[in-house]
Design a protein around this motif. Structure first.
Motif, PDB file in Angstrom:
ATOM      1  N   GLN A  83      -1.201 -15.089 -18.953  1.00 45.78           N
ATOM      2  CA  GLN A  83      -1.943 -15.016 -17.714  1.00 45.78           C
ATOM      3  C   GLN A  83      -2.291 -13.946 -16.894  1.00 45.78           C
ATOM      4  N   LEU A  84      -3.559 -13.871 -16.448  1.00 44.26           N
ATOM      5  CA  LEU A  84      -3.783 -12.642 -15.657  1.00 44.26           C
ATOM      6  C   LEU A  84      -3.817 -12.859 -14.262  1.00 44.26           C
ATOM      7  N   ILE A  85      -2.943 -11.776 -13.456  1.00 45.98           N
ATOM      8  CA  ILE A  85      -2.925 -11.827 -12.163  1.00 45.98           C
ATOM      9  C   ILE A  85      -3.450 -10.874 -11.596  1.00 45.98           C
ATOM     10  N   ASN A  86      -4.048 -11.041 -10.356  1.00 42.46           N
ATOM     11  CA  ASN A  86      -4.536  -9.737  -9.615  1.00 42.46           C
ATOM     12  C   ASN A  86      -3.440  -9.339  -8.658  1.00 42.46           C
ATOM     13  N   LEU A  87      -3.065  -7.839  -8.902  1.00 46.79           N
ATOM     14  CA  LEU A  87      -1.846  -7.165  -8.264  1.00 46.79           C
ATOM     15  C   LEU A  87      -2.546  -6.431  -7.064  1.00 46.79           C
ATOM     16  N   PHE A  88      -3.529  -5.816  -7.155  1.00 45.99           N
ATOM     17  CA  PHE A  88      -3.998  -5.136  -5.958  1.00 45.99           C
ATOM     18  C   PHE A  88      -5.646  -4.959  -6.287  1.00 45.99           C
ATOM     19  N   TYR A  89      -6.534  -5.008  -5.013  1.00 47.77           N
ATOM     20  CA  TYR A  89      -7.888  -4.424  -4.681  1.00 47.77           C
ATOM     21  C   TYR A  89      -7.649  -3.231  -4.102  1.00 47.77           C
ATOM     22  N   ILE A  90      -7.848  -2.230  -4.628  1.00 47.13           N
ATOM     23  CA  ILE A  90      -7.875  -0.953  -3.861  1.00 47.13           C
ATOM     24  C   ILE A  90      -8.841   0.111  -4.253  1.00 47.13           C
ATOM     25  N   PRO A  91      -9.848  -0.131  -3.473  1.00 42.38           N
ATOM     26  CA  PRO A  91     -10.836   1.171  -3.698  1.00 42.38           C
ATOM     27  C   PRO A  91     -10.466   2.560  -3.403  1.00 42.38           C
ATOM     28  N   SER A  92      -9.555   2.741  -2.307  1.00 44.00           N
ATOM     29  CA  SER A  92      -8.990   4.025  -2.076  1.00 44.00           C
ATOM     30  C   SER A  92      -7.647   3.580  -1.129  1.00 44.00           C
ATOM     31  N   GLY A  93      -7.049   4.769  -1.179  1.00 46.24           N
ATOM     32  CA  GLY A  93      -5.702   4.667  -0.347  1.00 46.24           C
ATOM     33  C   GLY A  93      -4.569   3.974  -1.244  1.00 46.24           C
ATOM     34  N   THR A  94      -3.699   3.588  -0.233  1.00 43.33           N
ATOM     35  CA  THR A  94      -2.415   3.075  -0.791  1.00 43.33           C
ATOM     36  C   THR A  94      -2.296   1.979  -0.339  1.00 43.33           C
ATOM     37  N   LYS A  95      -1.596   0.739  -1.189  1.00 43.35           N
ATOM     38  CA  LYS A  95      -1.304  -0.229  -1.140  1.00 43.35           C
ATOM     39  C   LYS A  95       0.334  -0.570  -1.452  1.00 43.35           C
ATOM     40  N   GLN A  96       0.974  -1.532  -0.883  1.00 40.06           N
ATOM     41  CA  GLN A  96       2.540  -1.818  -1.106  1.00 40.06           C
ATOM     42  C   GLN A  96       2.388  -3.431  -1.330  1.00 40.06           C
ATOM     43  N   ASN A  97       3.126  -3.980  -2.561  1.00 38.88           N
ATOM     44  CA  ASN A  97       3.552  -5.389  -2.243  1.00 38.88           C
ATOM     45  C   ASN A  97       4.800  -5.422  -2.865  1.00 38.88           C
ATOM     46  N   GLY A  98       5.880  -5.447  -2.149  1.00 42.08           N
ATOM     47  CA  GLY A  98       7.380  -5.666  -2.761  1.00 42.08           C
ATOM     48  C   GLY A  98       7.460  -4.146  -3.694  1.00 42.08           C
ATOM     49  N   ARG A  99       7.939  -4.468  -4.765  1.00 42.68           N
ATOM     50  CA  ARG A  99       8.389  -3.326  -5.572  1.00 42.68           C
ATOM     51  C   ARG A  99       7.058  -2.412  -6.193  1.00 42.68           C
ATOM     52  N   LEU A 100       6.023  -3.146  -5.931  1.00 42.40           N
ATOM     53  CA  LEU A 100       4.638  -2.563  -6.643  1.00 42.40           C
ATOM     54  C   LEU A 100       3.826  -1.766  -5.470  1.00 42.40           C
ATOM     55  N   SER A 101       3.407  -0.713  -5.805  1.00 39.57           N
ATOM     56  CA  SER A 101       2.451  -0.041  -5.228  1.00 39.57           C
ATOM     57  C   SER A 101       1.397   0.794  -5.899  1.00 39.57           C
ATOM     58  N   ALA A 102       0.266   0.988  -5.060  1.00 35.83           N
ATOM     59  CA  ALA A 102      -0.753   1.386  -5.973  1.00 35.83           C
ATOM     60  C   ALA A 102      -1.514   2.389  -5.109  1.00 35.83           C
ATOM     61  N   THR A 103      -1.831   3.342  -5.842  1.00 39.62           N
ATOM     62  CA  THR A 103      -2.802   4.614  -4.898  1.00 39.62           C
ATOM     63  C   THR A 103      -4.028   4.902  -5.935  1.00 39.62           C
TER      64      THR A 103
END
Lengths: 110, 114
Positions: free
Chosen positions: A42-62
């Motif tokens: 199964q494929l789950i979308n984690l982040f939609y992140i064109p720029s900057g930083t986002k966090q969701n619990g233990r996961l973050s993306a930059t």
């Protein structure tokens, strides 16, 4: 066309460890998304992140669009984090085509 | 709310047979797309649609046809199956555009061509 490179291709961790996954892209992009494919496919979308930083619990993306890369951080990994992580991008210019990298396969051992 | 529903989940075909993979979404999403996933290749875009009556080709469209007569449905047709089309197929949808909104994926159809 645009090239999307993900590293490392494989990663094995012990539960509780932290990790960083990288996504490099060869051209300017309008957008970037991170997905997790679980062991059941199964494929789950984690982040939609064109720029900057986002966090969701233990996961973050930059995403640093000007330098053409994005990073996905997983902290205090759990066995349920196992699977394949994909990044996908849309090139600038009005394209509607999402281009995926080949993924990073993460295995978290108990 | 079912999200994106793909049927069947598994299918085995013989070379030359035709079939249609079904994809339906109940979220009133305008954008729908089909991908195939092969080992070591990631996901590759086959066809996509930005709304009813509008379709366009993706990265690997050869051997596949699509149509979009309603907002809800986006079937993928294999007219003459070939072993090279053995793959896992995913359908996805979003509210508007591929890059402006998060993509919602179905659970996939595992297709084997003998």
């Amino acid at each position: 066309g645009i090239q999307v490179e993900q590293s490392p291709p494989d990663l094995i961790l012990q539960e509780g460890a932290n990790s960083t996954l990288r996504c490099n892209f060869s051209d300017s992009v309008n957008n970037l998304q991170w997905f997790h494919q679980n062991p059941w496919g199964q494929l789950i979308n984690l982040f939609y992140i064109p720029s900057g930083t986002k966090q969701n619990g233990r996961l973050s993306a930059t995403t640093v669009a000007t330098e053409r890369y994005s990073l996905l951080y997983i902290s205090s990994s759990q066995t349920t984090d196992s699977g394949v992580y994909f990044c996908a991008v849309i090139t600038q210019g009005g394209s509607e085509k999402l281009v995926f990298g080949k993924g990073t396969k993460l295995t978290v051992n108990p | 709310n079912a999200g994106v529903t793909q049927t069947p989940k598994f299918q085995v075909l013989k070379t030359g047979q035709s079939m249609t993979l079904q994809c339906a979404q109940d979220m009133n999403h305008e954008y729908m797309s089909w991908y195939r996933q092969d080992p070591g290749m990631g996901l590759r875009l086959i066809h996509y649609s930005v709304g009813a009556g509008i379709t366009d080709q993706g990265e690997v469209p050869n051997g596949y046809n699509v149509s979009r007569s309603t907002t809800e449905d986006f079937p993928l047709r294999l007219l003459s199956a070939a072993p090279s089309q053995t793959s896992v197929y995913f359908c996805a949808s979003s509210t508007a555009g591929a890059g402006n909104q998060p993509q919602h994926f179905g659970d996939g159809t595992r297709l084997s061509i003998l």
